[in-house]
Motif scaffolding. Structure first.
Motif, PDB file in Angstrom:
ATOM      1  N   ILE A 128       0.865  -1.182   0.000  1.00 35.10           N
ATOM      2  CA  ILE A 128       0.000   0.000   0.000  1.00 35.10           C
ATOM      3  C   ILE A 128       0.898   1.228   0.000  1.00 35.10           C
ATOM      4  CG2 ILE A 128      -1.792   1.278   1.233  1.00 35.10           C
ATOM      5  CD1 ILE A 128      -2.747  -1.411   0.199  1.00 35.10           C
ATOM      6  N   TYR A 147      -1.272  -2.737   5.239  1.00 28.99           N
ATOM      7  CA  TYR A 147      -1.664  -1.557   6.008  1.00 28.99           C
ATOM      8  C   TYR A 147      -0.945  -1.592   7.353  1.00 28.99           C
ATOM      9  CZ  TYR A 147      -4.836  -4.989   8.131  1.00 28.99           C
ATOM     10  OH  TYR A 147      -5.350  -6.102   8.742  1.00 28.99           O
ATOM     11  N   GLU A 165      -8.076   3.292   8.413  1.00 29.51           N
ATOM     12  CA  GLU A 165      -7.953   3.535   6.974  1.00 29.51           C
ATOM     13  C   GLU A 165      -8.266   2.268   6.189  1.00 29.51           C
ATOM     14  OE1 GLU A 165      -4.861   6.136   4.580  1.00 29.51           O
ATOM     15  OE2 GLU A 165      -4.003   4.177   5.037  1.00 29.51           O
ATOM     16  N   LYS A 221      -4.454   4.956  -3.173  1.00 35.01           N
ATOM     17  CA  LYS A 221      -4.604   4.029  -2.058  1.00 35.01           C
ATOM     18  C   LYS A 221      -5.812   3.124  -2.254  1.00 35.01           C
ATOM     19  CE  LYS A 221      -2.161   6.004   1.855  1.00 35.01           C
ATOM     20  NZ  LYS A 221      -2.240   6.346   3.299  1.00 35.01           N
ATOM     21  N   LYS A 245       2.473   4.699   0.700  1.00 38.49           N
ATOM     22  CA  LYS A 245       2.321   5.678   1.775  1.00 38.49           C
ATOM     23  C   LYS A 245       2.313   7.088   1.201  1.00 38.49           C
ATOM     24  CE  LYS A 245       4.496   2.803   5.336  1.00 38.49           C
ATOM     25  NZ  LYS A 245       5.570   2.692   6.352  1.00 38.49           N
TER      26      LYS A 245
END
Length: 444
Positions: free
Chosen positions: A29, A248, A257, A38, A31
Motif C-alpha cells: 500500500i 496496512y 484507513e 490508495k 504511503k
C-alpha cells in the motif's frame, strides 16, 4: 502477535500462523499517496467476494423468479444485497482489527467440540458451493461445445492447475483474473438486456418491496431461494482473511484507513454483483414472463429458449459464456475459502494442491453419480439442493460474526456501535428465521 496481546483482545490462545500465511501482508500500500491511488491498492478482495454472489447457484433462482413473477422479486435481490454489504463489512472489519479470520476467531473463542461442529458445517457449505460451480461449468461446456455433462464435470477438476499457477504468481494475479471474468459476465448480460428490450418503468417498480412476496407462498419460496443463493457463508470466512493481504499499518490509524477502503471496495464490487443478479432476473422476465413462458426454471431451458425468443443467434451463446465465466470464477474463491476454513478451525496446514484435490473430489463424486444416473434433470435438482445446504449453514457463520464484532473485549474501540449491533442482530435473526421457514417448506 504475542500470546499476551492475543489474550488482551479476548481470544483464548495464540495463533501459530497468520491467515493465508503465504500471501498475508503481501500487497503493498503506497504511503503518502492520493486517495484514489490508495483505494486502487486496497481494491481486489471485494471482487473475490462478489464472485460468490453471482455463482451458478444464483442463476437458477433468478431465472425461476423472473420467468414466473416478472420483475416483482427484484426487491428481494436488492434487500439480499444490502444484507450482504452489511455482513461483508463486518467480516472485513473482524480480520483487519483482530488479525484473525472468522474461522480462527471461532476456534479461539468456542469450546473445541463446538469449533469442530462449526468446521464440519463450513466444509459442507464449501462442498455445496463447489457442487454448484462444478455443475454450472459442466452445463456451460455442454451448451457451448456439446461435451457430455459427465465429462464436463470431470474436466472442471483440471482447474486446480490454474489456481496453483496463480498462487505462485502472487495474490494480485488471482484478483486480476477474477475481475476480468466478472467484467465478462457483466458485458454478456448487458448485451442480452439490450436485445430483450425490458420495460424500464416496470424494472423500477420491481425494486419496491411488494406485500405479495410474503402472501404468495410460491413467490415466497423462490424469494427465500434467492436469499439463500445470494448471502454465502463461505464468503464471510474468505473476506475476513483476504483483507489481511494488504500491507496496512497494524496501528489504530492504519486499521481505520483499511476498514474505510475495504468497505468502499466490497460495496462497489457487491453493487456490480447486484447488477448481474438483477440482469439475470430482468432477462428472464423480459424474455420469458412477457411471452407467457412462465415455467422456465432450468439453465438449459433458458439457453434453448433465448435465441428464438429474442430473435438473435448470439443470445444463447452469450448466456453460456457468462455461465462458464461464473463457474470458473467461483472455483478460484472456493479454493481459498476451503484453505482458510481448514487452517483456521483445525490449525492444519495442507499443501494447496492437496486441499484443492480433496475439495474437488468431494464435489465431483456426487455430481458425476447424479449426472450419470439422472442426466440434466438430476443436475438441476442437485443445484437446488446445494443452495438449500448453503441456507442451512448460513446462520452458523453469521451469528459468530455478529457476536465477535459486537464484543468490546475483542474489538476494542472498533466494536460495533449500538445501532450497528442492533441492525446486525436483526439481520442475523431474520436470516435464521427465513431459512428455518425454507427448510420446513421443503420437508413438509
Amino acid at each position: 502477535m504475542t500470546k499476551k496481546k492475543a489474550k488482551q483482545q479476548g481470544f483464548r490462545k495464540e495463533i501459530d500462523a497468520p491467515s493465508l500465511s503465504e500471501v498475508n501482508n503481501s500487497v503493498a500500500i503506497p504511503k503518502n499517496a492520493t486517495f484514489f491511488r490508495k483505494l486502487f491498492a486496497f481494491m481486489g478482495p471485494g471482487a473475490l467476494i462478489a464472485v460468490g454472489y453471482v455463482d451458478p447457484g444464483n442463476w437458477a433462482t433468478s431465472i425461476a423468479g423472473g420467468s414466473a413473477f416478472g420483475y416483482t422479486l427484484l426487491s428481494v435481490i436488492l434487500i439480499s444485497n444490502l444484507m450482504a454489504i452489511l455482513l461483508q463489512s463486518l467480516a472485513s472489519k473482524l480480520g483487519i482489527v483482530t488479525g484473525r479470520d472468522l474461522a480462527q476467531a471461532s476456534r479461539d473463542s468456542f469450546p473445541k467440540k463446538l469449533s469442530y461442529l462449526f468446521w464440519i458445517l463450513a466444509e459442507l457449505a464449501i462442498i455445496a458451493t463447489d457442487i454448484a460451480e462444478v455443475i454450472g461449468s459442466a452445463i456451460a461446456l455442454n451448451l457451448l461445445f456439446g461435451i457430455p455433462l459427465v465429462w464436463g464435470v470431470c474436466i472442471t477438476a483440471l482447474d486446480i492447475f490454474i489456481v496453483l499457477l496463480l498462487q505462485h504468481k502472487g495474490f494480485r494475479w488471482i484478483e486480476i483474473i477474477v475481475i476480468t471474468l466478472m467484467v465478462t459476465i457483466l458485458v454478456c448480460f448487458g448485451a442480452e438486456l439490450i436485445m430483450s428490450h425490458p420495460d424500464v418503468r416496470e424494472i423500477m417498480e420491481g425494486f419496491v418491496p411488494q406485500k405479495e412476496v410474503i402472501t404468495n407462498p410460491a413467490m415466497l419460496y423462490i424469494a427465500l431461494g434467492i436469499l439463500g443463493a445470494t448471502v454465502m457463508p463461505h464468503n464471510l470466512y474468505l473476506h475476513s482473511s483476504i483483507v489481511q493481504t494488504r500491507q496496512y499499518e497494524r496501528t489504530t490509524k492504519g486499521k481505520k484507513e483499511a476498514i474505510k477502503f475495504s468497505f468502499i471496495d466490497s460495496t462497489f464490487s457487491l453493487t456490480i454483483a447486484l447488477l448481474i443478479n438483477a440482469s439475470i432476473l430482468i432477462l428472464a422476465a423480459a424474455a420469458f414472463y412477457k411471452t407467457g413462458q412462465t415455467n422456465v426454471a432450468g439453465i438449459e431451458d433458458a439457453y434453448a429458449l433465448l435465441n428464438p425468443t429474442l430473435g438473435s443467434s448470439i443470445a444463447s451463446t452469450l448466456f453460456a459464456v457468462a455461465l462458464l465465466a461464473s463457474g470458473q470464477n467461483s472455483t478460484l474463491t472456493g479454493t481459498l475459502a476451503g484453505q482458510i476454513v481448514m487452517e483456521g478451525f483445525l490449525n492444519i496446514r495442507l499443501k494447496p494442491w492437496v486441499r484443492r484435490l480433496l475439495t474437488r473430489f468431494l464435489a465431483i463424486v456426487p455430481a458425476v453419480i447424479v449426472t450419470a444416473l439422472y442426466g440434466e434433470s438430476g443436475t438441476n435438482e442437485l443445484l437446488i439442493l446445494s443452495q438449500v445446504i448453503l441456507s442451512m449453514q448460513l446462520s452458523f457463520a453469521v451469528i459468530p460474526l455478529v457476536l465477535f464484532t459486537g464484543d468490546k473485549h475483542k474489538m476494542g474501540e472498533f466494536v460495533n456501535k449500538p445501532w450497528l449491533k442492533a441492525l446486525s442482530w436483526f439481520v442475523a435473526i431474520l436470516i435464521a428465521l427465513l431459512n428455518i421457514y425454507l427448510l420446513l417448506s421443503l420437508f413438509i
